[in-house]
Write a protein that holds these residues in place. Structure first.
Motif, PDB file in Angstrom:
ATOM      1  N   GLY A  76      10.448   4.166  -0.103  1.00 21.91           N
ATOM      2  CA  GLY A  76       9.854   5.706   0.141  1.00 21.91           C
ATOM      3  C   GLY A  76       8.492   5.370   1.121  1.00 21.91           C
ATOM      4  N   SER A  77       7.309   5.620   0.425  1.00 20.51           N
ATOM      5  CA  SER A  77       6.250   5.541   1.274  1.00 20.51           C
ATOM      6  C   SER A  77       5.411   4.382   1.299  1.00 20.51           C
ATOM      7  CB  SER A  77       5.485   6.691   0.788  1.00 20.51           C
ATOM      8  OG  SER A  77       5.125   6.626  -0.309  1.00 20.51           O
ATOM      9  N   THR A  78       5.782   3.249   0.345  1.00 14.95           N
ATOM     10  CA  THR A  78       5.059   1.992   0.190  1.00 14.95           C
ATOM     11  C   THR A  78       5.425   1.003   1.189  1.00 14.95           C
ATOM     12  OG1 THR A  78       5.164   2.410  -2.384  1.00 14.95           O
ATOM     13  CG2 THR A  78       4.782   0.120  -1.443  1.00 14.95           C
ATOM     14  N   ILE A  79       4.171   0.697   1.825  1.00 14.59           N
ATOM     15  CA  ILE A  79       4.503  -0.410   3.025  1.00 14.59           C
ATOM     16  C   ILE A  79       4.034  -1.833   2.319  1.00 14.59           C
ATOM     17  CG2 ILE A  79       4.309   1.193   4.901  1.00 14.59           C
ATOM     18  CD1 ILE A  79       1.401   0.193   5.150  1.00 14.59           C
ATOM     19  N   LYS A  80       4.654  -2.910   2.847  1.00 16.79           N
ATOM     20  CA  LYS A  80       4.349  -4.058   2.823  1.00 16.79           C
ATOM     21  C   LYS A  80       3.816  -4.791   4.140  1.00 16.79           C
ATOM     22  CE  LYS A  80       6.317  -8.360   0.966  1.00 16.79           C
ATOM     23  NZ  LYS A  80       7.503  -9.205   0.366  1.00 16.79           N
ATOM     24  N   ILE A  81       2.713  -5.268   4.166  1.00 14.87           N
ATOM     25  CA  ILE A  81       2.300  -5.848   5.344  1.00 14.87           C
ATOM     26  C   ILE A  81       2.115  -7.575   5.141  1.00 14.87           C
ATOM     27  CG2 ILE A  81       0.246  -6.161   6.926  1.00 14.87           C
ATOM     28  CD1 ILE A  81      -0.736  -3.247   5.793  1.00 14.87           C
TER      29      ILE A  81
ATOM     30  N   PHE B 297       0.908  -1.116   0.188  1.00 14.15           N
ATOM     31  CA  PHE B 297       0.048  -0.094   0.083  1.00 14.15           C
ATOM     32  C   PHE B 297       0.658   1.317  -0.064  1.00 14.15           C
ATOM     33  CE2 PHE B 297      -2.178   3.279   2.238  1.00 14.15           C
ATOM     34  CZ  PHE B 297      -3.526   3.570   1.334  1.00 14.15           C
ATOM     35  N   ASP B 298       0.531   2.353  -0.695  1.00 14.28           N
ATOM     36  CA  ASP B 298       1.191   3.572  -0.754  1.00 14.28           C
ATOM     37  C   ASP B 298       0.740   4.524   0.006  1.00 14.28           C
ATOM     38  OD1 ASP B 298       2.898   5.634  -1.588  1.00 14.28           O
ATOM     39  OD2 ASP B 298       1.965   5.870  -3.686  1.00 14.28           O
ATOM     40  N   THR B 299       1.439   4.478   1.164  1.00 10.02           N
ATOM     41  CA  THR B 299       0.935   5.453   2.331  1.00 10.02           C
ATOM     42  C   THR B 299       0.811   6.972   1.882  1.00 10.02           C
ATOM     43  OG1 THR B 299       2.955   5.776   3.090  1.00 10.02           O
ATOM     44  CG2 THR B 299       1.827   4.112   3.953  1.00 10.02           C
ATOM     45  N   SER B 300       1.690   7.324   0.637  1.00  2.02           N
ATOM     46  CA  SER B 300       1.508   8.939   0.178  1.00  2.02           C
ATOM     47  C   SER B 300      -0.040   9.112   0.025  1.00  2.02           C
ATOM     48  CB  SER B 300       2.490   9.034  -0.813  1.00  2.02           C
ATOM     49  OG  SER B 300       1.973   8.344  -2.044  1.00  2.02           O
ATOM     50  N   LYS B 301      -0.830   8.543  -0.314  1.00  2.00           N
ATOM     51  CA  LYS B 301      -2.254   8.672  -0.536  1.00  2.00           C
ATOM     52  C   LYS B 301      -2.987   9.053   0.850  1.00  2.00           C
ATOM     53  CE  LYS B 301      -2.355   4.957  -4.200  1.00  2.00           C
ATOM     54  NZ  LYS B 301      -2.955   3.766  -4.357  1.00  2.00           N
ATOM     55  N   VAL B 302      -2.402   8.820   1.628  1.00  2.00           N
ATOM     56  CA  VAL B 302      -3.107   9.379   3.124  1.00  2.00           C
ATOM     57  C   VAL B 302      -2.407  10.819   3.534  1.00  2.00           C
ATOM     58  CG1 VAL B 302      -3.464   8.564   5.378  1.00  2.00           C
ATOM     59  CG2 VAL B 302      -2.939   6.731   3.754  1.00  2.00           C
ATOM     60  N   GLN B 303      -3.532  11.590   3.657  1.00  2.00           N
ATOM     61  CA  GLN B 303      -2.990  12.955   3.887  1.00  2.00           C
ATOM     62  C   GLN B 303      -2.881  13.119   5.334  1.00  2.00           C
ATOM     63  OE1 GLN B 303      -2.485  15.405   1.535  1.00  2.00           O
ATOM     64  NE2 GLN B 303      -2.858  13.701   0.091  1.00  2.00           N
TER      65      GLN B 303
ATOM     66  N   ARG C  34      -3.209   5.278   9.424  1.00  2.00           N
ATOM     67  CA  ARG C  34      -3.249   6.483   9.801  1.00  2.00           C
ATOM     68  C   ARG C  34      -2.088   7.383   9.820  1.00  2.00           C
ATOM     69  NH1 ARG C  34      -7.080   9.745  11.354  1.00  2.00           N
ATOM     70  NH2 ARG C  34      -6.599  11.484  13.074  1.00  2.00           N
ATOM     71  N   ASN C  35      -2.251   8.696   9.044  1.00  2.00           N
ATOM     72  CA  ASN C  35      -1.048   9.590   8.974  1.00  2.00           C
ATOM     73  C   ASN C  35      -1.406  10.544  10.113  1.00  2.00           C
ATOM     74  OD1 ASN C  35       0.980  11.399   8.421  1.00  2.00           O
ATOM     75  ND2 ASN C  35       0.408  11.422   6.254  1.00  2.00           N
ATOM     76  N   ARG C  36      -0.731  10.237  11.264  1.00  2.00           N
ATOM     77  CA  ARG C  36      -1.191  11.133  12.409  1.00  2.00           C
ATOM     78  C   ARG C  36      -0.431  12.636  12.368  1.00  2.00           C
ATOM     79  NH1 ARG C  36       0.976   7.347  17.332  1.00  2.00           N
ATOM     80  NH2 ARG C  36       2.800   7.646  16.042  1.00  2.00           N
ATOM     81  N   THR C  37      -1.180  13.577  12.811  1.00  2.00           N
ATOM     82  CA  THR C  37      -0.753  14.660  12.925  1.00  2.00           C
ATOM     83  C   THR C  37       0.542  14.951  13.898  1.00  2.00           C
ATOM     84  OG1 THR C  37      -2.113  15.632  14.484  1.00  2.00           O
ATOM     85  CG2 THR C  37      -2.834  15.806  12.337  1.00  2.00           C
ATOM     86  N   ALA C  38       1.212  16.236  13.768  1.00  2.00           N
ATOM     87  CA  ALA C  38       2.482  16.266  14.977  1.00  2.00           C
ATOM     88  C   ALA C  38       1.683  16.326  16.247  1.00  2.00           C
ATOM     89  CB  ALA C  38       3.094  17.679  14.419  1.00  2.00           C
TER      90      ALA C  38
ATOM     91  N   GLU D 122       7.423   7.954  12.075  1.00  2.00           N
ATOM     92  CA  GLU D 122       6.373   7.811  13.566  1.00  2.00           C
ATOM     93  C   GLU D 122       5.064   8.439  13.288  1.00  2.00           C
ATOM     94  OE1 GLU D 122       9.770   8.826  13.164  1.00  2.00           O
ATOM     95  OE2 GLU D 122      10.621   7.562  14.726  1.00  2.00           O
ATOM     96  N   PRO D 123       4.764   9.369  12.128  1.00  2.00           N
ATOM     97  CA  PRO D 123       3.572   9.716  12.043  1.00  2.00           C
ATOM     98  C   PRO D 123       2.542   8.598  11.389  1.00  2.00           C
ATOM     99  CG  PRO D 123       5.061  11.435  11.268  1.00  2.00           C
ATOM    100  CD  PRO D 123       5.606  10.201  11.568  1.00  2.00           C
TER     101      PRO D 123
END
Length: 184
Positions: free
Chosen positions: A178-183, A62-68, A85-89, A118-119
């Motif tokens: 980069g921003s791609t995760i493999k679960i 899954f490409d996490t760059s799609k998650v704002q 979840r792309n958490r805020t600061a 971490e986010p």
């Protein structure tokens, strides 16, 4: 000239250690029995392997760059919902501040995320009480809330209040590029 010696079964005795026709038949029959045993056992052993559909679901990318920032996406892995979840600061700071809070299952925020990312929080979206799917943003601790039985999770997916015995499960995952995760 001496007559050749013939035994009662009609065979000619050879020197000590020479293989006879009977020895060859015994060896051939044993090899055929061993081959037949393997042919019978193979389907029984092979049926224990995972099915093709199970292997296909064993990993997902899954490409996490799609998650704002501040957004959560639900994807399906092995038939289970996974919250990405792309958490805020502010959420990351709150999660780190809660590391010292009284927790049912003590885990730091750093143990639940990958270094340098971490986010980005990845957890299986099933309540650890009875497997319900919690909703985000409605709990007492700014995280998830399971409306079925009242379990409250914080922004790191740690159980804070309610009947759930454990934190939301962090699946095995890695950032591949980069921003791609493999679960899985």
């Amino acid at each position: 000239m001496a007559e050749p010696v013939v035994t009662a079964n009609g065979a000619h005795p050879g020197p000590e250690g020479d293989a006879t026709r009977r020895d060859f038949i015994h060896i051939a029959a044993g090899a055929a029995a061993a081959g037949a045993g393997v042919m019978v056992a193979w389907p029984l052993i092979n049926q224990m392997n995972p099915a093709a559909d199970t292997l296909a679901l064993s990993t997902i990318e899954f490409d996490t760059s799609k998650v704002q920032e501040g957004q959560q996406v639900v994807i399906t892995w092995q038939g289970k919902p996974v919250f990405v979840r792309n958490r805020t600061a502010a959420e990351v700071a709150k999660a780190k501040a809660d590391d010292t809070a009284s927790l049912k299952e003590p885990q730091t925020d750093a143990e639940r995320t990958k270094p340098g990312h971490e986010p980005m929080l990845v957890v299986i979206g099933s309540c650890t009480h009875l497997g319900c799917i919690p909703t985000f943003g409605t709990g007492d601790y700014g995280g998830w809330f399971c409306p079925c039985h009242g379990s409250h999770y914080d922004v790191s997916g740690r159980i804070r209040k309610g009947p759930a015995p454990a934190n939301l499960v962090v699946p095995t995952y890695e950032f591949t590029s980069g921003s791609t995760i493999k679960i899985g």
